[in-house]
Design a protein around this motif. Structure first.
Motif, PDB file in Angstrom:
ATOM      1  N   PRO A 197      59.984  57.928   6.181  1.00 14.76           N
ATOM      2  CA  PRO A 197      60.261  59.191   5.499  1.00 14.76           C
ATOM      3  C   PRO A 197      61.682  59.240   4.952  1.00 14.76           C
ATOM      4  O   PRO A 197      62.621  58.741   5.573  1.00 14.76           O
ATOM      5  N   ASP A 198      61.830  59.837   3.751  1.00 13.12           N
ATOM      6  CA  ASP A 198      63.156  59.936   3.128  1.00 13.12           C
ATOM      7  C   ASP A 198      63.843  61.271   3.382  1.00 13.12           C
ATOM      8  O   ASP A 198      64.940  61.517   2.869  1.00 13.12           O
ATOM      9  N   GLY A 199      63.207  62.151   4.160  1.00 10.97           N
ATOM     10  CA  GLY A 199      63.789  63.446   4.460  1.00 10.97           C
ATOM     11  C   GLY A 199      63.410  64.533   3.484  1.00 10.97           C
ATOM     12  O   GLY A 199      63.728  65.712   3.703  1.00 10.97           O
ATOM     13  N   ASN A 200      62.734  64.167   2.397  1.00 12.64           N
ATOM     14  CA  ASN A 200      62.309  65.144   1.383  1.00 12.64           C
ATOM     15  C   ASN A 200      60.824  65.010   1.078  1.00 12.64           C
ATOM     16  O   ASN A 200      60.407  65.111  -0.075  1.00 12.64           O
ATOM     17  N   SER A 201      60.039  64.732   2.108  1.00 13.39           N
ATOM     18  CA  SER A 201      58.586  64.545   1.988  1.00 13.39           C
ATOM     19  C   SER A 201      58.230  63.358   1.110  1.00 13.39           C
ATOM     20  O   SER A 201      57.134  63.304   0.554  1.00 13.39           O
ATOM     21  N   GLY A 202      59.158  62.402   0.988  1.00 14.88           N
ATOM     22  CA  GLY A 202      58.915  61.192   0.217  1.00 14.88           C
ATOM     23  C   GLY A 202      58.951  59.963   1.110  1.00 14.88           C
ATOM     24  O   GLY A 202      59.009  60.057   2.345  1.00 14.88           O
ATOM     25  N   THR A 247      60.830  68.908  12.088  1.00 10.68           N
ATOM     26  CA  THR A 247      61.029  70.321  11.795  1.00 10.68           C
ATOM     27  C   THR A 247      59.707  70.954  11.412  1.00 10.68           C
ATOM     28  O   THR A 247      58.987  70.455  10.539  1.00 10.68           O
ATOM     29  N   GLY A 248      59.371  72.041  12.098  1.00  6.39           N
ATOM     30  CA  GLY A 248      58.156  72.795  11.816  1.00  6.39           C
ATOM     31  C   GLY A 248      58.467  74.264  11.632  1.00  6.39           C
ATOM     32  O   GLY A 248      59.627  74.676  11.508  1.00  6.39           O
ATOM     33  N   THR A 249      57.449  75.062  11.653  1.00  8.00           N
ATOM     34  CA  THR A 249      57.640  76.506  11.446  1.00  8.00           C
ATOM     35  C   THR A 249      58.395  77.156  12.600  1.00  8.00           C
ATOM     36  O   THR A 249      59.010  78.221  12.427  1.00  8.00           O
ATOM     37  N   PRO A 351      52.559  62.294   3.793  1.00 11.49           N
ATOM     38  CA  PRO A 351      52.842  61.037   3.090  1.00 11.49           C
ATOM     39  C   PRO A 351      52.226  59.839   3.813  1.00 11.49           C
ATOM     40  O   PRO A 351      52.057  59.855   5.037  1.00 11.49           O
ATOM     41  N   ILE A 352      51.903  58.807   3.045  1.00 12.91           N
ATOM     42  CA  ILE A 352      51.468  57.532   3.602  1.00 12.91           C
ATOM     43  C   ILE A 352      52.628  56.560   3.436  1.00 12.91           C
ATOM     44  O   ILE A 352      53.052  56.286   2.309  1.00 12.91           O
TER      45      ILE A 352
END
Length: 429
Positions: A197-202, A247-249, A351-352
């Motif tokens: 993960p890149d920290g931005n959902s990428g 991090t979640g809700t 993401p995959i």
């Protein structure tokens, strides 16, 4: 500037050691390398690296508003950045003349895209005793198998069907006889690393995934060497940790969730007069650090905490390389890989962390010819790579169906001048 300092240091070290070698004949210092010029044509855009020198597979169709494919673009490239410089050092016996000390330092000019900057390839020290050897430093991952790899014109040497990875490692090789050897290695990832993960959902390459796991990549390999044939078996294990926090809700939480993966394989090489045949097959998981297809996906996701669990991909990779000739040589590479899906179903909205996750299979047919005259080699190669793109079935272990094939045709021409060691032509892998 930094790359210039590195280049100057290499040259300085060589000349200092050469002067010392004149006074102490036991030490040997040999400068080697080559100057290479490449020109190639591609029929469409492809997944690639190193200014296109390293072609993996053609990109999928990407239609514009009129339905025209934005990736159906032909390209022509010329470059010389694959030129290489290296030095082999050592040769003197130490520890009461029981062990031979040697070292190797090598770089090329492919560190960053569109710039002529040095990239470290090999940097290791070895100690050799009769019957066994210890190596520490950066060199080929044992899965690359320098004893059996494709001799293609392209510097990808069969990737993504053959592993391509140089890593820092500690390697012990036991060779009690000429016919049998066994290798054990512990490795950590550097610039050849897994996706995460890149920290931005990428998704991006991450150097810290194995560091977080605190467990090195473990490799075992055995080889049987006969007069005209080599045969080997290998097994590989690694464990990575994609995240240290989620991090979640409900907020942010620490996590230690890891994912393990395995690979097994076999390889062989046969040489009879002017003919040689090499082949390899690997069944592997999460091999994106070897610039191959696959990786891992999210098996479960907690929206409140952001906690994820993971599942690795499964692929079969195989290739065969045939060559005939000496001064004039004709060769053929045929490669095939199959996507077997993941161990478990994967979350459709996450993401995959994989390469080519929507490709069901890949294959390549690459004939080539080369002409050799002393230090000069001239090559020509045609490389046809086909990818079968389809739909990911998230509830069926991420398998890919409803496929259609996309192909790229590469035509390449190269000229190489070698600086030889002891008048022997090396492939400088």
């Amino acid at each position: 500037m930094k790359q210039n300092y590195i280049f100057s240091l290499i040259c300085l070290l060589f000349f200092i050691n050469t002067m010392r070698a004149q006074q102490q004949n036991a030490w040997k210092n040999e400068l080697y390398g080559f100057v290479r010029a490449d020109a190639f044509y591609d029929s469409r855009k492809s997944a690639e690296a190193v200014d296109g020198l390293f072609l993996l597979y053609p990109l999928n169709e990407n239609p514009d508003e009129n339905g025209k494919d934005l990736n159906a673009v032909s390209q022509i490239t010329m470059t010389s950045i694959s030129s290489r410089l290296g030095m082999k050092m050592g040769g003197k016996k130490i520890f009461n003349e029981t062990a031979t000390l040697a070292a190797r330092l090598e770089a090329d000019f492919t560190a960053r895209s569109n710039s002529n900057s040095l990239r470290l390839r090999h940097a290791y020290i070895s100690l050799s005793w009769p019957g066994h050897k210890l190596l520490m430093g950066r060199t080929w991952h044992p899965m690359f198998t320098p004893q059996a790899f494709p001799f293609t014109l392209s510097i990808n040497v069969g990737t993504p069907f053959n592993p391509f990875n140089r890593s820092p490692q500690i390697r012990y090789t036991l060779k009690p006889t000429k016919r049998w050897s066994m290798l054990l290695a512990m490795l950590y990832q550097n610039d050849y690393s897994n996706l995460g993960p890149d920290g931005n959902s990428g998704v991006e390459k991450r150097i810290d995934l194995m560091r977080h796991s605190m467990i090195p990549n473990l490799h075992w390999q055995t080889q049987f060497n006969f007069r005209k044939q080599t045969f080997g078996l290998m097994a590989d294990y690694k464990q990575i940790q994609p995240e240290t926090k989620t991090t979640g809700t409900n907020g942010t939480y620490k996590t230690t969730t890891q994912i393990a993966s395995y690979a097994v394989g076999a390889f062989t090489k046969t040489s009879i007069n002017k003919f040689s045949a090499k082949a390899k097959v690997i069944l592997g998981q999460n091999l994106s650090d070897h610039i191959m297809a696959g990786g891992y996906g999210v098996k479960s996701f907690n929206t409140k905490t952001g906690h994820e669990t993971y599942t690795p991909s499964n692929h079969i990779f195989s290739w065969i390389n045939l060559e005939y000739g000496t001064k004039f040589t004709a060769g053929l590479l045929v490669g095939y890989s199959k996507n077997l899906g993941f161990n478990d179903d994967i979350e459709p909205n996450r993401p995959i962390y994989a390469r080519g996750s929507n490709i069901a299979y890949l294959y390549r047919i690459s004939p080539y010819i080369k002409w050799r005259n002393q230090r000069l080699e001239i090559w020509a190669e045609t490389e046809v790579t086909t990818a079968a793109y389809g739909n990911i079935q998230y509830a069926e272990n991420g398998r890919v169906n409803n496929t259609s094939e996309i192909s790229n045709v590469r035509l390449q021409f190269s000229c190489v001048y070698y600086n030889l060691i002891k008048n022997e032509r090396k492939h400088y892998i």
